[in-house]
Design a protein around this motif. Structure first.
Motif, PDB file in Angstrom:
ATOM      1  N   PHE A 133       0.819  -1.213   0.000  1.00 49.73           N
ATOM      2  CA  PHE A 133       0.000   0.000   0.000  1.00 49.73           C
ATOM      3  C   PHE A 133       0.859   1.272   0.000  1.00 49.73           C
ATOM      4  O   PHE A 133       0.307   2.370   0.036  1.00 49.73           O
ATOM      5  N   TYR A 134       2.171   1.144  -0.046  1.00 51.91           N
ATOM      6  CA  TYR A 134       3.034   2.328   0.055  1.00 51.91           C
ATOM      7  C   TYR A 134       3.038   3.098  -1.261  1.00 51.91           C
ATOM      8  O   TYR A 134       3.412   2.560  -2.310  1.00 51.91           O
ATOM      9  N   PRO A 135       2.657   4.400  -1.231  1.00 50.83           N
ATOM     10  CA  PRO A 135       2.562   5.175  -2.480  1.00 50.83           C
ATOM     11  C   PRO A 135       3.909   5.566  -3.082  1.00 50.83           C
ATOM     12  O   PRO A 135       3.959   5.985  -4.238  1.00 50.83           O
ATOM     13  N   GLY A 136       4.993   5.488  -2.299  1.00 52.83           N
ATOM     14  CA  GLY A 136       6.299   5.845  -2.831  1.00 52.83           C
ATOM     15  C   GLY A 136       6.923   7.013  -2.093  1.00 52.83           C
ATOM     16  O   GLY A 136       6.231   7.870  -1.518  1.00 52.83           O
ATOM     17  N   ASP A 137       8.247   7.070  -2.112  1.00 50.10           N
ATOM     18  CA  ASP A 137       8.966   8.124  -1.396  1.00 50.10           C
ATOM     19  C   ASP A 137       8.615   9.517  -1.905  1.00 50.10           C
ATOM     20  O   ASP A 137       8.681  10.494  -1.161  1.00 50.10           O
ATOM     21  N   ASP A 138       8.232   9.618  -3.176  1.00 44.78           N
ATOM     22  CA  ASP A 138       7.899  10.926  -3.726  1.00 44.78           C
ATOM     23  C   ASP A 138       6.503  11.389  -3.325  1.00 44.78           C
ATOM     24  O   ASP A 138       6.136  12.548  -3.578  1.00 44.78           O
ATOM     25  N   GLN A 139       5.726  10.514  -2.688  1.00 43.09           N
ATOM     26  CA  GLN A 139       4.351  10.840  -2.312  1.00 43.09           C
ATOM     27  C   GLN A 139       4.171  10.984  -0.796  1.00 43.09           C
ATOM     28  O   GLN A 139       3.133  11.465  -0.343  1.00 43.09           O
ATOM     29  N   VAL A 140       5.131  10.557  -0.020  1.00 41.27           N
ATOM     30  CA  VAL A 140       4.996  10.463   1.434  1.00 41.27           C
ATOM     31  C   VAL A 140       6.052  11.338   2.097  1.00 41.27           C
ATOM     32  O   VAL A 140       7.221  11.326   1.707  1.00 41.27           O
ATOM     33  N   ASP A 141       5.633  12.090   3.116  1.00 39.74           N
ATOM     34  CA  ASP A 141       6.564  12.906   3.901  1.00 39.74           C
ATOM     35  C   ASP A 141       6.993  12.215   5.196  1.00 39.74           C
ATOM     36  O   ASP A 141       8.146  12.320   5.602  1.00 39.74           O
ATOM     37  N   TRP A 142       6.059  11.567   5.862  1.00 38.81           N
ATOM     38  CA  TRP A 142       6.329  10.836   7.111  1.00 38.81           C
ATOM     39  C   TRP A 142       5.826   9.403   6.951  1.00 38.81           C
ATOM     40  O   TRP A 142       4.685   9.194   6.550  1.00 38.81           O
ATOM     41  N   THR A 143       6.677   8.423   7.280  1.00 44.86           N
ATOM     42  CA  THR A 143       6.151   7.071   7.438  1.00 44.86           C
ATOM     43  C   THR A 143       5.636   6.935   8.870  1.00 44.86           C
ATOM     44  O   THR A 143       6.059   7.653   9.770  1.00 44.86           O
ATOM     45  N   CYS A 144       4.721   5.994   9.062  1.00 49.49           N
ATOM     46  CA  CYS A 144       3.957   5.955  10.303  1.00 49.49           C
ATOM     47  C   CYS A 144       3.519   4.516  10.559  1.00 49.49           C
ATOM     48  O   CYS A 144       3.453   3.696   9.634  1.00 49.49           O
ATOM     49  N   VAL A 145       3.217   4.221  11.805  1.00 51.65           N
ATOM     50  CA  VAL A 145       2.658   2.911  12.149  1.00 51.65           C
ATOM     51  C   VAL A 145       1.789   3.062  13.381  1.00 51.65           C
ATOM     52  O   VAL A 145       2.045   3.900  14.245  1.00 51.65           O
ATOM     53  N   ASP A 146       0.715   2.272  13.437  1.00 52.14           N
ATOM     54  CA  ASP A 146      -0.126   2.159  14.634  1.00 52.14           C
ATOM     55  C   ASP A 146       0.203   0.835  15.286  1.00 52.14           C
ATOM     56  O   ASP A 146       0.164  -0.227  14.625  1.00 52.14           O
ATOM     57  N   VAL A 147       0.524   0.871  16.587  1.00 49.41           N
ATOM     58  CA  VAL A 147       1.013  -0.334  17.254  1.00 49.41           C
ATOM     59  C   VAL A 147       0.449  -0.405  18.667  1.00 49.41           C
ATOM     60  O   VAL A 147       0.507   0.563  19.417  1.00 49.41           O
ATOM     61  N   TYR A 148      -0.094  -1.579  19.007  1.00 49.67           N
ATOM     62  CA  TYR A 148      -0.756  -1.766  20.295  1.00 49.67           C
ATOM     63  C   TYR A 148      -0.339  -3.082  20.945  1.00 49.67           C
ATOM     64  O   TYR A 148      -0.204  -4.106  20.257  1.00 49.67           O
ATOM     65  N   ALA A 149      -0.182  -3.044  22.268  1.00 51.03           N
ATOM     66  CA  ALA A 149      -0.145  -4.264  23.066  1.00 51.03           C
ATOM     67  C   ALA A 149      -1.583  -4.533  23.478  1.00 51.03           C
ATOM     68  O   ALA A 149      -2.028  -4.131  24.555  1.00 51.03           O
ATOM     69  N   GLY A 150      -2.326  -5.144  22.569  1.00 53.40           N
ATOM     70  CA  GLY A 150      -3.740  -5.426  22.786  1.00 53.40           C
ATOM     71  C   GLY A 150      -3.953  -6.909  23.001  1.00 53.40           C
ATOM     72  O   GLY A 150      -3.893  -7.404  24.124  1.00 53.40           O
ATOM     73  N   ASN A 151      -4.178  -7.633  21.923  1.00 55.14           N
ATOM     74  CA  ASN A 151      -4.351  -9.081  22.042  1.00 55.14           C
ATOM     75  C   ASN A 151      -3.058  -9.781  22.432  1.00 55.14           C
ATOM     76  O   ASN A 151      -3.082 -10.851  23.044  1.00 55.14           O
ATOM     77  N   LEU A 152      -1.913  -9.182  22.085  1.00 52.43           N
ATOM     78  CA  LEU A 152      -0.611  -9.721  22.448  1.00 52.43           C
ATOM     79  C   LEU A 152       0.105  -8.754  23.372  1.00 52.43           C
ATOM     80  O   LEU A 152       0.165  -7.555  23.096  1.00 52.43           O
ATOM     81  N   PHE A 153       0.657  -9.288  24.453  1.00 48.52           N
ATOM     82  CA  PHE A 153       1.449  -8.451  25.356  1.00 48.52           C
ATOM     83  C   PHE A 153       2.919  -8.720  25.063  1.00 48.52           C
ATOM     84  O   PHE A 153       3.529  -9.644  25.596  1.00 48.52           O
TER      85      PHE A 153
END
Length: 332
Positions: free
Chosen positions: A215-235
């Protein structure tokens, strides 16, 4: 009497035999060692081209989404003010969620901006193929003008967590998402919007599965890479949960923002506090991470493994407070 004693003796032998063959319950798996060294892989030193919202030279900005009691101007402002008062510091970034038709530039947006915060707008854009067909161009132009009118840098997450399996019916594919993302960017450019830093934000699980990079649009389209990360179902330690993402992001000349992170109520006060202490060290060990945004919310209908609010849990909240007071997360 002898018959009674004999029967009692037989009963004792039977019970003893049953006990000797009883299997002990299996031991619970040991808790992960949160004191181990952080995963340090996102070490691209920059410099980074981050768009209008620049990355700090050292350290990382701090932000949060705080679920208000009511989704009104007063409720939103009260929620942010309340957290800032408890922390004893302002937030650098205020995350705010918008449906496709909801415009940026509300009264509460203006108040956050006036206090010096930067908005991170999480925009729930619609069906990618209908976007590509031009069905929403008027709405996209309206949002572009609304954001341009803000007049200050805005972090814009176009359909964050686009890699979630439950969104596949509207995302269709990575190719469809990328094409729709570029279509939105083209309309913003036509509207002369120059105050957006474009944030691409999938899930940590998508990198574990291996499908997020499509799903990555490319370095020329993105300023910040990002991630959502949770200790939810897995600790597990946060560095382990997002390790595949960090390895991927280290190959790109982009600063990283942790768009959402949280540790679930289910893991108990001591476990949550330990997890947050480890998170602080992991962020500091990865100099490419330039922003972290906590998800201070208990979404309605969710069980304890999907409730992340720290308020009301003193040990966990104290650990988060210590993180926020660390000079590393106060880059100025």
């Amino acid at each position: 009497m002898r018959r009674v004693l004999a029967l009692l003796g037989l009963l004792v032998l039977i019970l003893a035999g049953c006990t000797s063959h009883r299997r002990d319950a299996p031991e619970p798996p040991p808790a992960p060692d949160l004191t181990s060294a952080p995963v340090a892989v996102a070490v691209n030193p920059g410099p980074f081209e981050a768009g209008p919202f620049g990355a700090p030279p050292t350290g990382a900005y701090l932000g949060a989404w705080i679920k208000p009691d009511e989704l009104t101007h007063v409720g939103r402002v009260a929620a942010v003010d309340g957290l800032e008062e408890e922390l004893g510091r302002p937030l650098d970034i205020v995350n705010t969620y918008r449906r496709f038709e909801q415009m940026v530039g509300t009264e509460s947006d203006a108040e956050f901006l006036a206090k010096g915060a930067t908005l991170m707008v999480s925009w729930a854009t619609g069906d990618n193929r209908s976007i590509l067909a031009g069905e929403h161009d008027r709405l996209i132009r309206q949002q572009a003008r609304a954001i341009r009118k803000v007049g200050q840098p805005v972090l814009l997450r176009i359909r964050w967590e686009m890699d979630r399996p439950n969104l596949r019916a509207t995302m269709w594919s990575g190719e469809d998402y990328i094409a729709a993302y570029k279509h939105i960017r083209e309309i913003f450019a036509q509207q002369r919007v120059e105050n957006v830093s474009w944030v691409w934000c999938p899930t940590a699980e998508g990198f574990v599965r291996g499908d997020a990079p499509a799903f990555y649009p490319g370095d020329d389209q993105v300023d910040w890479t990002c991630v959502d990360v949770y200790a939810g179902n897995l600790f597990q330690p946060i560095g382990q949960l997002m390790g595949p993402f960090l390895q991927w992001a280290a190959q790109r000349p982009k600063p990283i923002i942790i768009g959402e992170f949280g540790v679930a109520k289910a893991w108990g006060s001591a476990g949550r506090a330990a997890w947050l202490r480890n998170a602080a060290e992991t962020f500091k060990a990865n100099p490419q991470i330039k922003g972290v945004v906590y998800f201070e919310s208990n979404p309605e209908g969710n069980g304890p493994k999907q409730q992340f609010q720290l308020a009301g849990d003193p040990p966990a909240f104290d650990a988060f407070t210590r993180l926020t007071k660390d000079p590393y997360f106060n880059p100025g």
